[in-house]
Design a protein around this motif. Structure first.
Motif, PDB file in Angstrom:
ATOM      1  N   GLY A 119      40.480  35.689  45.334  1.00  0.00           N
ATOM      2  CA  GLY A 119      40.168  36.228  44.022  1.00  0.00           C
ATOM      3  C   GLY A 119      39.269  37.446  44.065  1.00  0.00           C
ATOM      4  O   GLY A 119      38.919  37.997  43.021  1.00  0.00           O
ATOM      5  N   THR A 120      38.877  37.883  45.247  1.00  0.00           N
ATOM      6  CA  THR A 120      37.983  39.027  45.393  1.00  0.00           C
ATOM      7  C   THR A 120      38.580  40.267  44.741  1.00  0.00           C
ATOM      8  O   THR A 120      39.730  40.621  45.001  1.00  0.00           O
ATOM      9  CB  THR A 120      37.722  39.315  46.881  1.00  0.00           C
ATOM     10  OG1 THR A 120      37.177  38.150  47.496  1.00  0.00           O
ATOM     11  CG2 THR A 120      36.769  40.488  47.058  1.00  0.00           C
ATOM     12  N   LYS A 144      35.081  38.547  41.197  1.00  0.00           N
ATOM     13  CA  LYS A 144      36.277  37.753  41.425  1.00  0.00           C
ATOM     14  C   LYS A 144      37.173  37.736  40.203  1.00  0.00           C
ATOM     15  O   LYS A 144      36.706  37.804  39.069  1.00  0.00           O
ATOM     16  CB  LYS A 144      35.895  36.296  41.762  1.00  0.00           C
ATOM     17  CG  LYS A 144      35.372  36.077  43.165  1.00  0.00           C
ATOM     18  CD  LYS A 144      35.276  34.583  43.480  1.00  0.00           C
ATOM     19  CE  LYS A 144      36.612  33.893  43.412  1.00  0.00           C
ATOM     20  NZ  LYS A 144      36.591  32.501  43.915  1.00  0.00           N
TER      21      LYS A 144
END
Length: 415
Positions: free
Chosen positions: A187-188, A340
């Motif tokens: 999710g970065t 994120k």
């Protein structure tokens, strides 16, 4: 072929009303209400998207750029209207938008049409550790054929790109940098604008995989400053088999065709062929016309809600999802970068990811398990597989609570 979806006021979205636009979310699985938390894999489709595809086949079905009759004209107009809508969606113009089957095709197009004719022994392709296989394997294939090599840009333990190390890795022999806008596992959210600025200063061409970004946040390719940007329609509420490669016009003009056939030509003789201008030069054969009619409806739908509202909603859901997993105990979240998107990969002590996902499915909860097409990333963390829960704006806080309850029940079953 317009969308028939309900569009609430973008300033104050009624999320329950929006959720009702998605027919599949109303069904049950194994006798339980469906809790769909696999949105990073594919997004669900609002009624307007489904209706747009249906309307194309019922009223307009014909091939594009092949016929002068009414249906052929309507099909071509629908297809090109989708291109125009997608161009506006990412802040560019239509002659820089190649319509294709998705991100995988788009990246391969760059690999074989831009990189393969240009790279040579001694050149380097820089790829981040967190890439999806679709942004790794094409570069390996090109490297094998050209004598170039692939260099890895590493990440920090919390799942962020090591930006200092990345800049140090941008040495003179690096000709291309491939990076995800958002990691499909962690999710970065990568600072692609900063990354592309540094690459551009060094003359490095940049390819950004935007598959996990475009459904969740406003994207402006001019602001990002990359050379190529690829994304997939089915992750942004559109049909499968649709996607976009955006490329700077000067690159597209200099690139040879990737595939040969109809539509990508201007004139053919046995003495040689004159190719069409971009973007049609890269669109050989009959495209997924109905799919792009649906994708245009998806773009209209997302813009009707507002990407800023979607991003804010998903941030709320991500915070809730993270908190229930932290409260569960014995849960390890993989990736806690400061910025994120709404994706959480996790492990539960004493449970294999596939077993966990299978038992959650029996409770009506759909999560992804496995290596998520990111083997090198999971190797970095020393794990064979994870579960991944990914939310979208049409999910609810109640669903996350239902997921938490199902997880608690499954953990008791697993002992």
């Amino acid at each position: 072929m317009g969308s028939a979806v309900t569009r609430p006021d973008a300033a104050t979205p009624d999320w329950a009303r929006i959720r009702a636009d998605f027919p599949l979310l109303q069904r049950q699985v194994h006798g339980k209400p469906l809790v769909y938390l696999d949105n990073a894999n594919t997004g669900q489709k609002p009624a307007g998207v489904i209706e747009a595809v249906d309307a194309f086949y019922r009223r307009h079905n014909a091939n594009v750029s092949r016929a002068v009759h009414a249906l052929g004209t309507e099909a071509t107009e629908a297809y090109e209207a989708s291109r125009a809508a997608l161009a506006r969606f990412i802040g560019t113009r239509g002659d820089e938008v190649v319509l294709c089957s998705g991100t995988t095709f788009a990246i391969n197009l760059v690999a074989y049409s831009w990189a393969l004719p240009r790279l040579k022994a001694g050149d380097v392709i820089l790829v981040s550790r967190m890439e999806h296989h679709a942004n790794i394997v094409p570069w390996q294939l090109v490297a094998e054929r050209t004598g170039a090599s692939v260099r890895v840009a590493e990440i920090t333990p919390d799942g962020a790109l090591d930006l200092d190390a990345l800049q140090r890795a941008m040495t003179p022999e690096v000709k291309l940098l491939a990076v995800a806008h958002v990691s499909n596992v962690l999710g970065t959210v990568n600072p692609v604008r900063e990354i592309c600025r540094e690459a551009r200063r060094r003359g490095i061409v940049t390819v950004v995989d935007g598959s996990q970004a475009v459904p969740h946040m406003a994207v402006d390719v001019a602001s990002i400053g990359c050379d190529f940007y690829a994304f997939t329609g089915h992750k942004m509420c559109g049909p499968t088999g649709t996607g976009v490669l955006w490329g700077r016009r000067e690159h597209l003009l200099a690139m040879p065709p990737f595939l040969g056939g109809g539509e990508m030509i201007r004139e053919v003789s046995f003495d040689g062929t004159v190719f069409n201008d971009p973007p049609h030069r890269f669109e050989a054969g009959t495209p997924n016309i109905a799919g792009f009619a649906g994708l245009r409806a998806a773009v209209d739908y997302l813009q009707g809600i507002g990407l800023d509202a979607i991003q804010a909603r998903e941030a709320e859901l991500l915070a809730h999802l993270t908190s229930v997993l932290d409260a569960a105990g014995g849960v390890r979240i993989i990736g806690r970068a400061p910025h994120k998107a709404a994706v959480v990969s996790f492990l539960v002590e004493g449970a294999h990811a596939h077993d966990l996902a299978t038992l959650l499915d029996l409770e009506g909860v759909a999560v992804r398990s496995g290596q998520h097409c990111a083997h090198p990333l999971l190797q970095f963390y020393g794990v064979a597989a994870t579960c991944r829960a990914s939310v979208a704006f049409y999910n609810s806080h109640d669903e996350i609570d239902a997921f938490a309850a199902a997880l608690h029940k499954v953990r008791r079953l697993l002992g």
